[in-house]
Design an enzyme around this catalytic site. Sequence first.
Site, PDB file in Angstrom:
ATOM      1  N   PRO A  32       0.793  -1.226   0.000  1.00  0.00           N
ATOM      2  CA  PRO A  32       0.000   0.000   0.000  1.00  0.00           C
ATOM      3  C   PRO A  32       0.828   1.281   0.000  1.00  0.00           C
ATOM      4  CG  PRO A  32      -0.899  -1.555   1.556  1.00  0.00           C
ATOM      5  CD  PRO A  32       0.360  -2.170   1.024  1.00  0.00           C
ATOM      6  N   ASN A  33       0.388   2.187  -0.832  1.00  0.00           N
ATOM      7  CA  ASN A  33       0.889   3.566  -0.932  1.00  0.00           C
ATOM      8  C   ASN A  33       2.249   3.703  -1.597  1.00  0.00           C
ATOM      9  OD1 ASN A  33      -1.399   4.785   0.352  1.00  0.00           O
ATOM     10  ND2 ASN A  33      -0.664   3.909   2.275  1.00  0.00           N
ATOM     11  N   HIS A  58      12.654  -2.674   3.295  1.00  0.00           N
ATOM     12  CA  HIS A  58      12.083  -1.375   3.631  1.00  0.00           C
ATOM     13  C   HIS A  58      13.044  -0.271   3.225  1.00  0.00           C
ATOM     14  CE1 HIS A  58       8.739  -3.098   5.706  1.00  0.00           C
ATOM     15  NE2 HIS A  58       9.581  -3.952   6.268  1.00  0.00           N
ATOM     16  N   TYR A 104       9.930  10.969   1.421  1.00  0.00           N
ATOM     17  CA  TYR A 104      10.105   9.764   0.607  1.00  0.00           C
ATOM     18  C   TYR A 104      10.996   9.955  -0.619  1.00  0.00           C
ATOM     19  CZ  TYR A 104       6.592   7.524   3.498  1.00  0.00           C
ATOM     20  OH  TYR A 104       5.922   6.965   4.564  1.00  0.00           O
ATOM     21  N   ALA A 142       2.870  -0.429   5.049  1.00  0.00           N
ATOM     22  CA  ALA A 142       2.360  -0.462   6.428  1.00  0.00           C
ATOM     23  C   ALA A 142       1.734  -1.811   6.791  1.00  0.00           C
ATOM     24  CB  ALA A 142       1.359   0.670   6.627  1.00  0.00           C
ATOM     25  N   ASN A 153       8.267  -5.315  -0.242  1.00  0.00           N
ATOM     26  CA  ASN A 153       8.102  -4.185   0.668  1.00  0.00           C
ATOM     27  C   ASN A 153       6.599  -4.085   0.921  1.00  0.00           C
ATOM     28  OD1 ASN A 153       7.815  -1.849   2.068  1.00  0.00           O
ATOM     29  ND2 ASN A 153       9.150  -0.621   0.747  1.00  0.00           N
ATOM     30  N   ARG A 204       4.494  12.232  -3.902  1.00  0.00           N
ATOM     31  CA  ARG A 204       3.923  12.910  -2.723  1.00  0.00           C
ATOM     32  C   ARG A 204       4.963  12.894  -1.619  1.00  0.00           C
ATOM     33  NH1 ARG A 204      -0.056  12.684  -5.758  1.00  0.00           N
ATOM     34  NH2 ARG A 204      -2.235  12.382  -5.223  1.00  0.00           N
ATOM     35  N   GLU A 211      12.305  -9.442   2.938  1.00  0.00           N
ATOM     36  CA  GLU A 211      11.539  -8.243   3.337  1.00  0.00           C
ATOM     37  C   GLU A 211      12.454  -7.030   3.148  1.00  0.00           C
ATOM     38  OE1 GLU A 211      10.421  -8.423   7.450  1.00  0.00           O
ATOM     39  OE2 GLU A 211       9.580  -6.389   7.452  1.00  0.00           O
ATOM     40  N   ARG A 220      12.208   4.719  13.339  1.00  0.00           N
ATOM     41  CA  ARG A 220      10.985   5.526  13.173  1.00  0.00           C
ATOM     42  C   ARG A 220      10.042   5.291  14.364  1.00  0.00           C
ATOM     43  NH1 ARG A 220       8.481   5.474   7.337  1.00  0.00           N
ATOM     44  NH2 ARG A 220       7.615   7.433   8.095  1.00  0.00           N
TER      45      ARG A 220
HETATM   46  O1  CA2 Z   1      10.369   2.017   4.776  1.00  0.00           O
HETATM   47  C1  CA2 Z   1       9.541   1.454   4.058  1.00  0.00           C
HETATM   48  O2  CA2 Z   1       9.787   1.008   2.946  1.00  0.00           O
HETATM   49  C2  CA2 Z   1       8.082   1.314   4.561  1.00  0.00           C
HETATM   50  O3  CA2 Z   1       7.612   0.033   4.155  1.00  0.00           O
HETATM   51  C3  CA2 Z   1       7.289   2.416   3.875  1.00  0.00           C
HETATM   52  C4  CA2 Z   1       5.826   2.410   4.335  1.00  0.00           C
HETATM   53  C5  CA2 Z   1       5.755   2.477   5.863  1.00  0.00           C
HETATM   54  O4  CA2 Z   1       4.407   2.390   6.290  1.00  0.00           O
HETATM   55  C6  CA2 Z   1       6.558   1.358   6.521  1.00  0.00           C
HETATM   56  O5  CA2 Z   1       6.507   1.538   7.914  1.00  0.00           O
HETATM   57  C7  CA2 Z   1       7.993   1.408   6.065  1.00  0.00           C
HETATM   58  C8  CA2 Z   1       5.091   3.632   3.762  1.00  0.00           C
HETATM   59  C9  CA2 Z   1       4.964   3.607   2.282  1.00  0.00           C
HETATM   60  C10 CA2 Z   1       4.188   4.835   1.873  1.00  0.00           C
HETATM   61  O6  CA2 Z   1       4.862   5.493   0.816  1.00  0.00           O
HETATM   62  C11 CA2 Z   1       4.512   6.783   0.532  1.00  0.00           C
HETATM   63  C12 CA2 Z   1       5.224   7.398  -0.456  1.00  0.00           C
HETATM   64  C13 CA2 Z   1       4.937   8.709  -0.775  1.00  0.00           C
HETATM   65  C14 CA2 Z   1       3.932   9.399  -0.115  1.00  0.00           C
HETATM   66  C15 CA2 Z   1       3.208   8.761   0.873  1.00  0.00           C
HETATM   67  C16 CA2 Z   1       3.497   7.438   1.176  1.00  0.00           C
END
Ligand code: CA2
Length: 170
Positions: A22-23, A118, A35, A94, A91, A30, A116, A125
Site C-alpha cells: 500500500p501507498n 524497507h 520519501y 504499512a 516491501n 507525494r 523483506e 521511526r
Molecule cells: O520504509 C519502508 O519502505 C516502509 O515500508 C514504507 C511504508 C511504511 O508504512 C513502513 O513503515 C515502512 C510507507 C509507504 C508509503 O509510501 C509513501 C510514499 C509517498 C507518499 C506517501 C506514502
Amino acid sequence: MVESRHCHSPTAMKKILILNGPNLNLLGTREPAQYGYTTLADVETFCKAHGEKIGYAIECFQSNWEGALIDKIHEAGQAFKAGELLGVVINPGALTHTSIALHDAIKGVDPLPVIECHIFNVHAREAFRHHSWISPAAAGIVVGFGVDGYLVAIDGLVRKTVSSAATKKP
Ligand code: CA2
C-alpha cells in the site's frame, strides 16, 4: 475494483518477483521531503536493469490491497515449485506492521525465499513501525538503504539461494 500495476520482462530467464504494498505507488509523487523523488516506476526500471545484468527476469507488482498481494504470494509459491522463480522481494508498506494474513501467506508457501525490504530503517521511526509480522517468515531483511535497498535485497536473495544451493551436500 482491485487496482494494481504489473510489469513483466519478456525473457525465459528465471524470475525474481518484486512486490510492493500500500501507498508505494505514491513514491516520488507525494511527500518528497520524507520519501524522496524516485518513483516506483524508477525503482522497477532499475531493478529490471539490474536483473538483466545478473541474469534474472524481474517481475514487479504493486497493490494497495492485501488480498491481491496474498494471491501473488500464492502464485509465486507455484512458480517456485515449478522452478521458474528464484524468490520474492517484498516491501509490504504499512501491512508489515498489521498483516498476520501476509505472514501466513508467506509461511504457507515455504520454502519460497522471501526477502523483506524497507526503504527506511523502520527501527529508527515511530514505535508502531518497530514490529513486523513479515520478519519471522522472511529469509532475510533489508532496511534503511533507501530505494537502493531493493538492489541489496535482490543481490541478497541471489547470494542466499544460489550459493546455498551450490554448497548443499548431494
Ligand atoms: O520504509 C519502508 O519502505 C516502509 O515500508 C514504507 C511504508 C511504511 O508504512 C513502513 O513503515 C515502512 C510507507 C509507504 C508509503 O509510501 C509513501 C510514499 C509517498 C507518499 C506517501 C506514502
